[in-house]
Design a protein around this motif. Structure first.
Motif, short mmCIF file in Angstrom:
data_model
loop_
_atom_site.label_atom_id
_atom_site.label_comp_id
_atom_site.label_asym_id
_atom_site.label_seq_id
_atom_site.Cartn_x
_atom_site.Cartn_y
_atom_site.Cartn_z
N GLU A 184 0.83 -1.21 0.00
CA GLU A 184 0.00 0.00 0.00
C GLU A 184 0.86 1.26 0.00
O GLU A 184 0.56 2.25 -0.66
N LYS A 185 1.95 1.19 0.74
CA LYS A 185 2.89 2.31 0.78
C LYS A 185 3.48 2.57 -0.62
O LYS A 185 3.70 3.72 -1.01
N ALA A 186 3.71 1.51 -1.35
CA ALA A 186 4.26 1.65 -2.71
C ALA A 186 3.33 2.49 -3.58
O ALA A 186 3.79 3.34 -4.35
N SER A 187 2.02 2.27 -3.43
CA SER A 187 1.06 3.07 -4.20
C SER A 187 1.15 4.53 -3.81
O SER A 187 1.10 5.42 -4.67
N GLU A 188 1.27 4.78 -2.52
CA GLU A 188 1.40 6.17 -2.06
C GLU A 188 2.63 6.83 -2.67
O GLU A 188 2.58 7.99 -3.10
N LEU A 189 3.73 6.09 -2.68
CA LEU A 189 4.97 6.64 -3.22
C LEU A 189 4.81 6.95 -4.71
O LEU A 189 5.31 7.96 -5.20
N ARG A 190 4.11 6.08 -5.40
CA ARG A 190 3.86 6.29 -6.83
C ARG A 190 3.10 7.59 -7.05
O ARG A 190 3.40 8.36 -7.96
N ILE A 191 2.11 7.83 -6.20
CA ILE A 191 1.29 9.03 -6.32
C ILE A 191 2.13 10.27 -5.99
O ILE A 191 2.07 11.28 -6.69
N GLN A 192 2.93 10.16 -4.94
CA GLN A 192 3.82 11.26 -4.55
C GLN A 192 4.77 11.63 -5.68
O GLN A 192 5.01 12.79 -5.96
N LEU A 193 5.29 10.59 -6.31
CA LEU A 193 6.25 10.78 -7.39
C LEU A 193 5.59 11.46 -8.58
O LEU A 193 6.15 12.37 -9.19
N ARG A 194 4.39 11.04 -8.86
CA ARG A 194 3.67 11.63 -9.99
C ARG A 194 3.44 13.10 -9.74
O ARG A 194 3.56 13.94 -10.62
N ARG A 195 3.11 13.42 -8.48
CA ARG A 195 2.86 14.81 -8.10
C ARG A 195 4.13 15.65 -8.23
O ARG A 195 4.11 16.77 -8.71
N ALA A 196 5.25 15.08 -7.81
CA ALA A 196 6.51 15.81 -7.81
C ALA A 196 7.03 16.05 -9.23
O ALA A 196 7.74 17.02 -9.49
N ARG A 197 6.68 15.14 -10.14
CA ARG A 197 7.26 15.22 -11.48
C ARG A 197 6.16 15.22 -12.53
O ARG A 197 6.29 14.54 -13.57
N GLN A 198 5.14 16.02 -12.27
CA GLN A 198 3.91 16.06 -13.05
C GLN A 198 4.02 15.74 -14.54
O GLN A 198 3.52 14.74 -15.00
N SER A 199 4.69 16.64 -15.27
CA SER A 199 4.61 16.52 -16.72
C SER A 199 5.62 15.54 -17.29
O SER A 199 5.61 15.23 -18.47
N GLU A 200 6.51 15.05 -16.44
CA GLU A 200 7.56 14.18 -16.94
C GLU A 200 7.10 12.73 -16.98
O GLU A 200 6.34 12.29 -16.14
N ASN A 201 7.62 12.04 -17.93
CA ASN A 201 7.27 10.64 -18.09
C ASN A 201 8.46 9.79 -17.61
O ASN A 201 9.23 9.29 -18.40
N ILE A 202 8.60 9.68 -16.30
CA ILE A 202 9.79 9.03 -15.75
C ILE A 202 9.60 7.52 -15.66
O ILE A 202 8.55 7.06 -15.23
N PRO A 203 10.62 6.77 -16.06
CA PRO A 203 10.52 5.32 -15.92
C PRO A 203 10.44 4.90 -14.44
O PRO A 203 11.22 5.36 -13.61
N ILE A 204 9.48 4.03 -14.17
CA ILE A 204 9.33 3.51 -12.81
C ILE A 204 9.14 2.01 -12.91
O ILE A 204 8.41 1.52 -13.77
N ILE A 205 9.82 1.29 -12.03
CA ILE A 205 9.56 -0.14 -11.92
C ILE A 205 9.06 -0.44 -10.52
O ILE A 205 9.68 -0.05 -9.52
N LEU A 206 7.92 -1.11 -10.46
CA LEU A 206 7.39 -1.58 -9.18
C LEU A 206 7.99 -2.95 -8.92
O LEU A 206 7.94 -3.83 -9.78
N VAL A 207 8.59 -3.12 -7.74
CA VAL A 207 9.29 -4.37 -7.44
C VAL A 207 8.70 -5.04 -6.21
O VAL A 207 8.64 -4.45 -5.13
N GLY A 208 8.23 -6.27 -6.40
CA GLY A 208 7.79 -7.10 -5.28
C GLY A 208 8.96 -7.97 -4.86
O GLY A 208 9.28 -8.95 -5.52
N ASN A 209 9.61 -7.60 -3.77
CA ASN A 209 10.80 -8.33 -3.33
C ASN A 209 10.44 -9.42 -2.31
O ASN A 209 9.34 -9.44 -1.79
#
Ligand code: GDP
Ligand code: MG
Length: 193
Positions: A111-136
């Motif tokens: 659940e925290k991972a989703s929050e981080l994803r949202i935070q990141l999107r907010r911080a880098r609005q218009s940019e299309n940054i590569p993100i990998i979600l990792v289940g370790n």
């Protein structure tokens, strides 16, 4: 230790890459205990020698050949370094790509991972940054709380890549970093056209 924005941090562990190839800054995000530092050490080629390290933060510098082309990755494992808002804001701003890690044995880290994803999107609005979600921790079969399907469904919603890894078994760790490099190159190429 210096600021994470510094390129010449004294905590950089270099495994000898010469300049010239492009340098990509990759930042690890995720809740405490999910395995960020373990993944970083596997990537950095640092042997565990059977004990748990407990450093505040580290930066690993390595070159990697993907599709016969060399790139350098500077991997920042500093998200939890001093738990300051300032540093976390820096982290959100500095990366060319992000690895958001959760543990498949810990639903709340997912659940925290989703929050981080949202935070990141907010911080880098218009940019299309590569993100990998990792289940370790995919090796911990019996204590799994997040299924592969849940992980990949989440990645679809968040428009990012997904992979399960085991830092302990070194499973999929190399694939993870290859994937990061490919994604960065893809976005770069599409920008240049
Ligand atoms: P961090 O807080 O995100 O940096 O997590 P650490 O890398 O310090 O790992 C937290 C704990 O989980 C340590 O005891 C690691 O040995 C353990 N751990 C990390 N990755 C794995 C994994 O893939 N499998 C298993 N079984 N344990 C792991
Ligand atoms: Mg750590």
């Amino acid at each position: 230790r210096g600021s994470c924005a510094s390129d010449s941090s004294d905590s950089v562990i270099s495994t000898g890459s010469e300049a010239e190839s492009p340098v990509y800054k990759v930042v690890l995000l995720g809740e405490h205990g999910v395995g960020k530092s373990s993944l970083a050490r596997v990537f950095g080629g640092v042997e565990d020698a059977g004990h748990d390290w407990d450093e505040a933060g580290n930066t690993y510098d390595r070159s990697i050949v993907v599709d016969e082309e060399e790139s350098s990755i500077v991997l920042y494992d500093i998200w939890e370094q001093d738990n300051s808002q300032w540093l976390q804001d820096q982290c959100m701003r500095m990366g060319d790509a992000y690895i958001i890690v959760y543990s498949v044995t810990d639903k709340s880290s997912f659940e925290k991972a989703s929050e981080l994803r949202i935070q990141l999107r907010r911080a880098r609005q218009s940019e299309n940054i590569p993100i990998i979600l990792v289940g370790n921790k995919s090796d911990l079969v019996r204590s799994r709380e997040v299924s592969v399907d849940e992980g990949s469904a989440c990645a679809v919603v968040f428009d990012c890549k997904f992979i399960e890894t085991s830092a302990s078994l070194h499973h999929n760790v190399h694939d993870l970093f290859e994937g990061i490099v490919r994604q960065i190159r893809l976005r770069k190429d599409s920008k240049e056209e």
